[in-house]
Design a protein around this motif. Structure first.
Motif, PDB file in Angstrom:
ATOM      1  N   UNK A 224      -9.455  -4.361  -1.822  1.00  0.00           N
ATOM      2  CA  UNK A 224      -8.616  -4.147  -3.001  1.00  0.00           C
ATOM      3  C   UNK A 224      -8.745  -2.709  -3.500  1.00  0.00           C
ATOM      4  N   UNK A 225      -9.973  -2.181  -3.508  1.00  0.00           N
ATOM      5  CA  UNK A 225     -10.172  -0.796  -3.921  1.00  0.00           C
ATOM      6  C   UNK A 225      -9.469   0.190  -3.012  1.00  0.00           C
ATOM      7  N   UNK A 226      -9.508  -0.058  -1.694  1.00  0.00           N
ATOM      8  CA  UNK A 226      -8.827   0.818  -0.743  1.00  0.00           C
ATOM      9  C   UNK A 226      -7.317   0.762  -0.925  1.00  0.00           C
ATOM     10  N   UNK A 227      -6.786  -0.439  -1.188  1.00  0.00           N
ATOM     11  CA  UNK A 227      -5.344  -0.578  -1.409  1.00  0.00           C
ATOM     12  C   UNK A 227      -4.915   0.126  -2.695  1.00  0.00           C
TER      13      UNK A 227
ATOM     14  N   UNK B  13      -4.830   3.803  -2.025  1.00  0.00           N
ATOM     15  CA  UNK B  13      -3.683   4.178  -1.203  1.00  0.00           C
ATOM     16  C   UNK B  13      -2.408   4.307  -2.044  1.00  0.00           C
ATOM     17  N   UNK B  14      -2.332   3.560  -3.142  1.00  0.00           N
ATOM     18  CA  UNK B  14      -1.170   3.628  -4.026  1.00  0.00           C
ATOM     19  C   UNK B  14      -1.408   4.518  -5.240  1.00  0.00           C
ATOM     20  N   UNK B  15      -2.492   5.268  -5.214  1.00  0.00           N
ATOM     21  CA  UNK B  15      -2.796   6.232  -6.276  1.00  0.00           C
ATOM     22  C   UNK B  15      -2.939   7.604  -5.604  1.00  0.00           C
ATOM     23  N   UNK B  16      -4.031   8.285  -5.825  1.00  0.00           N
ATOM     24  CA  UNK B  16      -4.287   9.550  -5.130  1.00  0.00           C
ATOM     25  C   UNK B  16      -5.772   9.806  -5.072  1.00  0.00           C
ATOM     26  N   UNK B  17      -6.174  10.652  -4.145  1.00  0.00           N
ATOM     27  CA  UNK B  17      -7.574  11.010  -3.946  1.00  0.00           C
ATOM     28  C   UNK B  17      -7.746  12.492  -4.224  1.00  0.00           C
TER      29      UNK B  17
ATOM     30  N   UNK C 294      -2.746   9.449   0.291  1.00  0.00           N
ATOM     31  CA  UNK C 294      -3.427   9.151   1.548  1.00  0.00           C
ATOM     32  C   UNK C 294      -2.941   7.827   2.121  1.00  0.00           C
ATOM     33  N   UNK C 295      -3.097   7.693   3.423  1.00  0.00           N
ATOM     34  CA  UNK C 295      -2.843   6.440   4.138  1.00  0.00           C
ATOM     35  C   UNK C 295      -4.170   6.003   4.722  1.00  0.00           C
ATOM     36  N   UNK C 296      -4.594   4.764   4.431  1.00  0.00           N
ATOM     37  CA  UNK C 296      -5.906   4.270   4.845  1.00  0.00           C
ATOM     38  C   UNK C 296      -5.728   3.169   5.872  1.00  0.00           C
ATOM     39  N   UNK C 297      -6.509   3.248   6.935  1.00  0.00           N
ATOM     40  CA  UNK C 297      -6.483   2.245   8.000  1.00  0.00           C
ATOM     41  C   UNK C 297      -7.901   1.736   8.218  1.00  0.00           C
ATOM     42  N   UNK C 298      -8.060   0.418   8.234  1.00  0.00           N
ATOM     43  CA  UNK C 298      -9.328  -0.201   8.616  1.00  0.00           C
ATOM     44  C   UNK C 298      -9.202  -0.627  10.070  1.00  0.00           C
TER      45      UNK C 298
ATOM     46  N   UNK D 195     -15.988   6.739  -3.365  1.00  0.00           N
ATOM     47  CA  UNK D 195     -16.573   5.578  -4.041  1.00  0.00           C
ATOM     48  C   UNK D 195     -16.233   5.575  -5.525  1.00  0.00           C
ATOM     49  N   UNK D 196     -16.344   6.744  -6.168  1.00  0.00           N
ATOM     50  CA  UNK D 196     -16.049   6.827  -7.592  1.00  0.00           C
ATOM     51  C   UNK D 196     -14.601   6.520  -7.922  1.00  0.00           C
ATOM     52  N   UNK D 197     -13.680   6.977  -7.089  1.00  0.00           N
ATOM     53  CA  UNK D 197     -12.261   6.723  -7.340  1.00  0.00           C
ATOM     54  C   UNK D 197     -11.942   5.241  -7.191  1.00  0.00           C
ATOM     55  N   UNK D 198     -12.490   4.605  -6.152  1.00  0.00           N
ATOM     56  CA  UNK D 198     -12.242   3.177  -5.963  1.00  0.00           C
ATOM     57  C   UNK D 198     -12.784   2.373  -7.132  1.00  0.00           C
TER      58      UNK D 198
END
Length: 264
Positions: A202-205, A208-212, A223-227, A61-64
């Motif tokens: 938008x936060x998830x995208x 995905x183009x940054x890092x966790x 990471x690769x995120x799938x909804x 949550x904080x990163x997004x």
């Protein structure tokens, strides 16, 4: 920012479920207390009952939120966020009319200072992300991991004056590990639920183009995120003791949709 009449009446819950796959090794730091000699210098956070690593909801949550704030603060400040005047930050990201604050919330101190006790602040619930059973079994049964479920990556820091090499060891969840993801958005009367949901996407995208996690500039945390599915419950469903129903008012972005071998 629109001046909407938003009440404290909860009208709907929207559930967002999916997966987070580590494309590169993932390091989200845990406690280093009790490490034995020869262990990693920086460990990952683990469930104390199962010893399995997980992604804390607070980290996700904080990163997004941090990434979204950097985008929405304004183009004139986009290149150097650290120089944004404090009054701009305070107005944009503590004003409850701003969608980021509506979605992610603000501090209790701000609620008291601005006398917002009668207004809903913060709608997003981010669950801890646990390893899928298949991924946990695969890691636990692996004979090539350095520690249970994880690898140890050795890095070397070079002293710029003496050129001496100082090795350090970083514990990471190996690339290929898959975690279950779940978010809940509480929708109140007067909310623009499509706007809130699209802001989460938008936060998830952006993530995905940054890092966790940590050490992202040195390769970790991609990471690769799938909804996988969107569902909802409103008052009528709760009163009927019904199950979650498909939510079709918003389309999942193509970049977050399931593709072949995404979570295999």
């Amino acid at each position: 920012m629109e001046n909407q009449m938003i009440t404290g009446k909860l009208v709907k819950k929207i559930q967002v479920q999916g997966f987070i796959k580590a494309v590169t090794g993932l390091h989200i730091g845990g406690s280093n207390l009790g490490l034995s000699i020869g262990g990693a210098d920086a460990t990952v956070v683990r469930n104390p009952l199962t010893n399995e690593p997980y992604i804390p909801g607070s980290s996700l949550k904080g990163k997004m939120r941090a990434l979204l704030e950097r985008v929405h603060v304004g183009e004139q400040y986009a290149e150097n966020f650290s120089k944004v005047p404090n009054f701009v930050k305070n107005f944009v990201f503590q004003d409850i009319r701003h969608p980021i604050v509506q979605l992610f919330g603000t501090t209790p101190e701000e609620v008291r200072k601005r006398d917002l006790a009668d207004q809903p602040v913060g709608r997003l619930i981010v669950r801890d992300c646990l390893l899928t059973r298949k991924s946990a079994q695969r890691l636990f049964g692996s004979k090539t991991t350095d520690m249970p479920y994880t690898e140890v990556k050795t890095e070397v820091a070079i002293d710029r004056v003496t050129s001496a090499a100082v090795p350090r060891q970083l514990e990471r969840v190996p690339a290929g590990a898959v975690f279950r993801m779940e978010h809940i958005i509480n929708v109140y009367e007067g909310d623009d639920e499509s706007r809130l949901l699209n802001l989460l996407f938008e936060g998830l995208l952006l993530l995905q183009n940054d890092y966790l996690g940590g050490k992202g500039s040195r390769g970790s945390g991609q990471v690769r995120i799938v909804v996988g599915r969107l569902r909802y419950k409103d008052r009528s469903i709760y009163e009927a003791r019904g199950d979650w129903q498909p939510y079709e008012a918003v389309t999942i972005p193509q970049e977050l949709q399931v593709r072949s071998r995404t979570v295999s």
